[in-house]
Write a protein that holds these residues in place. Sequence first.
Motif, PDB file in Angstrom:
ATOM      1  N   ILE A 122     127.167  15.854  50.393  1.00 23.80           N
ATOM      2  CA  ILE A 122     128.191  15.138  51.146  1.00 23.80           C
ATOM      3  C   ILE A 122     129.563  15.697  50.794  1.00 23.80           C
ATOM      4  N   ASN A 123     130.366  15.858  51.801  1.00 27.52           N
ATOM      5  CA  ASN A 123     131.730  16.357  51.604  1.00 27.52           C
ATOM      6  C   ASN A 123     132.602  15.207  51.118  1.00 27.52           C
ATOM      7  N   SER A 163     140.027  10.260  59.453  1.00 24.51           N
ATOM      8  CA  SER A 163     139.439  10.276  60.795  1.00 24.51           C
ATOM      9  C   SER A 163     138.009  10.797  60.755  1.00 24.51           C
ATOM     10  N   SER A 164     137.782  11.821  59.933  1.00 28.57           N
ATOM     11  CA  SER A 164     136.442  12.372  59.815  1.00 28.57           C
ATOM     12  C   SER A 164     135.505  11.398  59.133  1.00 28.57           C
ATOM     13  N   ALA A 169     134.495   8.816  61.623  1.00 25.71           N
ATOM     14  CA  ALA A 169     133.519   9.361  62.560  1.00 25.71           C
ATOM     15  C   ALA A 169     132.138   9.406  61.918  1.00 25.71           C
ATOM     16  N   LEU A 170     132.101   9.750  60.619  1.00 24.42           N
ATOM     17  CA  LEU A 170     130.832   9.807  59.908  1.00 24.42           C
ATOM     18  C   LEU A 170     130.228   8.415  59.785  1.00 24.42           C
ATOM     19  N   LEU A 171     131.049   7.418  59.436  1.00 26.37           N
ATOM     20  CA  LEU A 171     130.548   6.047  59.288  1.00 26.37           C
ATOM     21  C   LEU A 171     130.027   5.503  60.614  1.00 26.37           C
ATOM     22  N   GLU A 195     123.912  16.605  63.795  1.00 28.02           N
ATOM     23  CA  GLU A 195     125.238  16.061  64.079  1.00 28.02           C
ATOM     24  C   GLU A 195     125.916  15.578  62.792  1.00 28.02           C
ATOM     25  N   LEU A 196     125.129  14.955  61.902  1.00 32.69           N
ATOM     26  CA  LEU A 196     125.686  14.497  60.631  1.00 32.69           C
ATOM     27  C   LEU A 196     126.115  15.669  59.758  1.00 32.69           C
TER      28      LEU A 196
END
Length: 539
Positions: free
Chosen positions: A470-471, A477-478, A481-483, A523-524
């Motif tokens: 995980i980054n 914002s990213s 989007a991930l959540l 996508e994740l």
Amino acid sequence: MAGRMPLVVILGATGAGKSKLALELAHHFKGEVISADAMQMYRGLDIVTNKVTPEEIAMAPHHMIGFLDPLSKCTVVDFRNQALPIVEDLLRRNVMPVICGGTNYYIESLLWKVLIDQGLDGSNESEIPILKEANNRPEDIPSLSSPSSKRPNHEKLSLPLGDLEPGDIFETSTMGARSKDLDDPDTSDEVLHEKLRDIDPDRAGQLHKTNRRKVLRSIQVFHQTGRRHSELLREQIQDGGNHLGGPLRFPNFLILWVQCDQEILDDRCDRRVDKMIQRGMIKELEDFHKEYNLKRQEPADYTLGIFQSIGFKEFHNYLMLKTKAEKESDLGQKYFQDGVEQLKMVTRKYARKQIKWMRNRFLDPRRQIPDVYAVDSSDPSQWNEQCLEPALELVQAHLENRTPLLKPLEKVQRDVLKAELEQKILDCPICQVQTLGQSQMEVHLRSKGHRAKLRRLNSPRLLVFKISKINKDLQASSEMALLQKMKAFTGHGFSELKTQLSDPEGIFRVRIKECDALRTLDELKDLGLELEMKSISSK
């Protein structure tokens, strides 16, 4: 007739009667027969390989029969280099060459020019003494003109003989030293295929990674010529050939195909095996087995020389019995009967394979090829009317430069796009397998394994995932989007997800179709989270 003497080619499946027609044509027109049979070139096993009899030899001289040591290694290029000077010598002397044999790609090597061939191993020499074009004399040519004819003693040949696939004979002739170095058993098929992809991606796209021999050959072409194999094959097409090979070698030849009803041909193949056994085939196999296998105290090698002939593999268990009592026992007789049935089945299948090859190779409209004429040998009582007389009239019409009564076969029309797809490697992303051509892919898509995986992919299942990477430096914002993506994926709330994502050992259980899960994982990954599928449950 001077200058119009044709090269006559007789095609036909095993048991169709092509050898009989070739002999009668050669006798009538005072021609000579060039055998194009890979196994008849070897000495011995006259019954197994169905060699011509002394009576038949007396009717017309025969070439390329019975002159090789049974354990010699030979390729189609070696055959061509030996047989081509014979054909050219006969034509110069205005003698009709009649080519006939069951190894159809040997015939092709004489009819079409090979554009990618010599010098790939750093030498143009072969261990077969090739006849010099300017000084061919009848006594120099390997032939059987009488039962007492002397035969050249060519003990060694340089190249391995193997089952070639369409296109093989129009590529390269040898496995040179560089390719032998590359063919390290410890080098996987995948690594070799990647080497080819690096130097010739177009050719790599045409070859399956498991086709090690062809992959090595294409790498060899690049190392020896400095040019990509795919480029040379394209030039072959531009020079008048196509994907099957180069342009025609001779402008003046006739092709006759001896055809037969399939059911009748199957019965002939069975009766042919019975007749071979009555003539002493088993004794012939036993003697050869003792001479070349038992004395060497090595396992029987049915990929070497004349031992590739049908018969050895089929009767292997029976031949391995050491005593007469063992062979006459119930087990021995079972092995014998199994061998008979196996030999009949293999002979029938080989005849079908020959027919398919002839249809695909000699009736392809994309290829430079003259008309092909058919005669029907289904009814032996009508041999003269249905086979011999039409063939004689065809050749005579050609010699007299007039239109023959016999009509040529129609070419097999092909879908060009489909034909191109048959030459490409296609991927099945579901099963992670590759196939050569659309036909093989369609077979794979109908397979039980593929359909089972497809059902599994399209059925909701409880899938378990573990965080593998995980980054931690995501922008707000990213991160949001991930959540949002994870909420849609798992159904968990934001706070629960934040807790789970902060745990390096975080586990997620999701009921979802596997195909949808795989798409979501991609996508994740783009959003900075990599999940690993740990286990699958159908509960």
